[in-house]
Scaffold this motif. Sequence first.
Motif, PDB file in Angstrom:
ATOM      1  N   PRO A  85       0.815  -1.222   0.000  1.00  0.00           N
ATOM      2  CA  PRO A  85       0.000   0.000   0.000  1.00  0.00           C
ATOM      3  C   PRO A  85       0.847   1.271   0.000  1.00  0.00           C
ATOM      4  CG  PRO A  85      -0.038  -1.042   2.168  1.00  0.00           C
ATOM      5  CD  PRO A  85       0.679  -1.986   1.261  1.00  0.00           C
ATOM      6  N   SER A  86       0.300   2.327  -0.604  1.00  0.00           N
ATOM      7  CA  SER A  86       0.974   3.627  -0.611  1.00  0.00           C
ATOM      8  C   SER A  86      -0.080   4.727  -0.624  1.00  0.00           C
ATOM      9  CB  SER A  86       1.881   3.752  -1.844  1.00  0.00           C
ATOM     10  OG  SER A  86       1.118   3.708  -3.033  1.00  0.00           O
ATOM     11  N   GLY A  87       0.342   5.953  -0.333  1.00  0.00           N
ATOM     12  CA  GLY A  87      -0.581   7.086  -0.321  1.00  0.00           C
ATOM     13  C   GLY A  87      -0.577   7.789   1.019  1.00  0.00           C
ATOM     14  N   PHE A 137       6.756   4.254   6.439  1.00  0.00           N
ATOM     15  CA  PHE A 137       7.484   3.006   6.188  1.00  0.00           C
ATOM     16  C   PHE A 137       6.895   2.252   4.990  1.00  0.00           C
ATOM     17  CE2 PHE A 137       8.046  -1.613   6.998  1.00  0.00           C
ATOM     18  CZ  PHE A 137       9.433  -1.658   6.884  1.00  0.00           C
ATOM     19  N   MET A 138       5.557   2.189   4.915  1.00  0.00           N
ATOM     20  CA  MET A 138       4.919   1.491   3.795  1.00  0.00           C
ATOM     21  C   MET A 138       5.137   2.238   2.481  1.00  0.00           C
ATOM     22  SD  MET A 138       3.905  -1.231   5.119  1.00  0.00           S
ATOM     23  CE  MET A 138       3.152  -1.938   3.655  1.00  0.00           C
ATOM     24  N   LEU A 194      10.569   1.739  -2.927  1.00  0.00           N
ATOM     25  CA  LEU A 194      11.755   0.933  -3.216  1.00  0.00           C
ATOM     26  C   LEU A 194      11.449  -0.269  -4.099  1.00  0.00           C
ATOM     27  CD1 LEU A 194      13.507   0.905   0.294  1.00  0.00           C
ATOM     28  CD2 LEU A 194      14.412   1.940  -1.790  1.00  0.00           C
ATOM     29  N   PHE A 195      10.408  -1.010  -3.744  1.00  0.00           N
ATOM     30  CA  PHE A 195      10.125  -2.268  -4.423  1.00  0.00           C
ATOM     31  C   PHE A 195       9.102  -2.142  -5.554  1.00  0.00           C
ATOM     32  CE2 PHE A 195      11.549  -3.549  -0.139  1.00  0.00           C
ATOM     33  CZ  PHE A 195      12.663  -4.282  -0.509  1.00  0.00           C
ATOM     34  N   GLY A 229      15.310   9.708  -4.763  1.00  0.00           N
ATOM     35  CA  GLY A 229      14.602  10.977  -4.953  1.00  0.00           C
ATOM     36  C   GLY A 229      13.118  10.785  -5.203  1.00  0.00           C
ATOM     37  N   TYR A 230      12.764   9.701  -5.921  1.00  0.00           N
ATOM     38  CA  TYR A 230      11.347   9.400  -6.159  1.00  0.00           C
ATOM     39  C   TYR A 230      10.615   9.146  -4.844  1.00  0.00           C
ATOM     40  CZ  TYR A 230      12.403   8.619 -11.152  1.00  0.00           C
ATOM     41  OH  TYR A 230      12.776   8.768 -12.464  1.00  0.00           O
ATOM     42  N   ILE A 231      11.327   8.551  -3.885  1.00  0.00           N
ATOM     43  CA  ILE A 231      10.721   8.187  -2.599  1.00  0.00           C
ATOM     44  C   ILE A 231      10.513   9.409  -1.711  1.00  0.00           C
ATOM     45  CG2 ILE A 231      11.028   6.807  -0.500  1.00  0.00           C
ATOM     46  CD1 ILE A 231      12.835   4.946  -2.316  1.00  0.00           C
ATOM     47  N   ILE A 232      11.545  10.267  -1.632  1.00  0.00           N
ATOM     48  CA  ILE A 232      11.458  11.413  -0.702  1.00  0.00           C
ATOM     49  C   ILE A 232      10.840  12.651  -1.346  1.00  0.00           C
ATOM     50  CG2 ILE A 232      13.405  10.584   0.676  1.00  0.00           C
ATOM     51  CD1 ILE A 232      15.178  12.696  -0.664  1.00  0.00           C
ATOM     52  N   GLY A 233      10.747  12.665  -2.696  1.00  0.00           N
ATOM     53  CA  GLY A 233      10.261  13.863  -3.397  1.00  0.00           C
ATOM     54  C   GLY A 233       8.873  14.309  -2.984  1.00  0.00           C
TER      55      GLY A 233
END
Length: 408
Positions: free
Chosen positions: A248-250, A256-257, A263-264, A389-393
């Motif tokens: 899940p994301s959002g 953490f999720m 990442l994955f 950068g995609y993760i923290i952006g």
Amino acid sequence: MEKTLIQPDDMITLWGIIVVWAAVSIFLEQRFSWASKISGAIIALVGAIILSNTGVIPTESPVYDAVWAFIIPLAIPLLLFHVNFKKIWQESGRMLIIFLLSSIGTVAGTIISFFLLKDHIPYLDKIGAMMSASYVGGGVNFAAMAGKFETPGEMVSATIVADNLMMAMYFVVLMIIPTLAFFRKRYSHPHVLEVEAGKGKNDGKTLAESFWARKDISLKDMALSVGTAFFLVIVAFKIAAFLDGIIPSGEDVSFFMNLLNGLFGDKYLVLTTITFLALALFPKYFEGINGSQEIGTLLIYLFFVVIGVPASIPLIIQNAPLLLVFVAIIVIVNMVISLVAGKLLKYDLEDILLVSNANIGGPTTAAAMAIAKGWKNLIGPILVVGTIGYIIGNYIGTTLGLWFATLL
């Protein structure tokens, strides 16, 4: 529809122009010393800017989308088949620190630019969120912030044009910096020296021709290179899509999720990882394939042409010249902070330029620069580090956007 000599749906002609101009750029770089100094990548990019701004080719077409969708994913594994594994892991850890410091440069640049121009550009809180996220991550972060903050469509379009033009100009600057004596005197540059050291070993007319000297390549090499690359792309993209669907994301899930999903579930990071695993498991197979670097580099040159196409100067002058100033301030501050932090922490010039490129343009443009410059042991690390950068952006964009909204 744009009034251009060649229409967006004239697929064969547009493909022809991209491939022919990429070939001309490579020929010029290897034939003439002046072209070798400015690099074939810049020739490809500037040529495309001229063609699109003089009305010869359109600024948008399914052909350009295809280059992003198919050519880039294929080029990445092809260019990783012969990298030095040990150096990749050493460089990745070290590069992460300067990448994060460069990201701070983007944040500082966005804040400075916002306060300078907030009374002159409408919706600058939303645009600030979009650009800070994009100039740490990439286009996916830009789109996420545009949707989250419900930025008006015309402002999104104008910002994209400013961003495209700025990215094209900055890419040229980054490509030129390693050739300037000012920077060579002040920063270590081992990868530049390694490429230049190979010049005396061959009878090529230019550095590029020496680096890309004729090699033994058979039909089997070409078939295995392209076939293996396609196989790795298919496997990696399927795995990434599956993991993106189950993790899940959002906004309604934990950091953490979101981190795990970033990442994955990122197809380029999974592709890089799968390629590394294949290299580790079947080293003799990959050592026996010649020509993968040549094929991958040709594909990257098609990408260089496409990067220059959307940089529409008339659109910026008509619609939003101040938006170009806004993004230029962010880029300049990012570059200054990256160079200063890199100097203080004794980083190589190549590392500093690549992480700044990864912030502003994303890991694919940074990898393309490493390829064009011949810094083959930095291709893998910048793809790995740049994906962070995609993760923290989105977190950076959201934080700044919410803060800026309280100041308007």
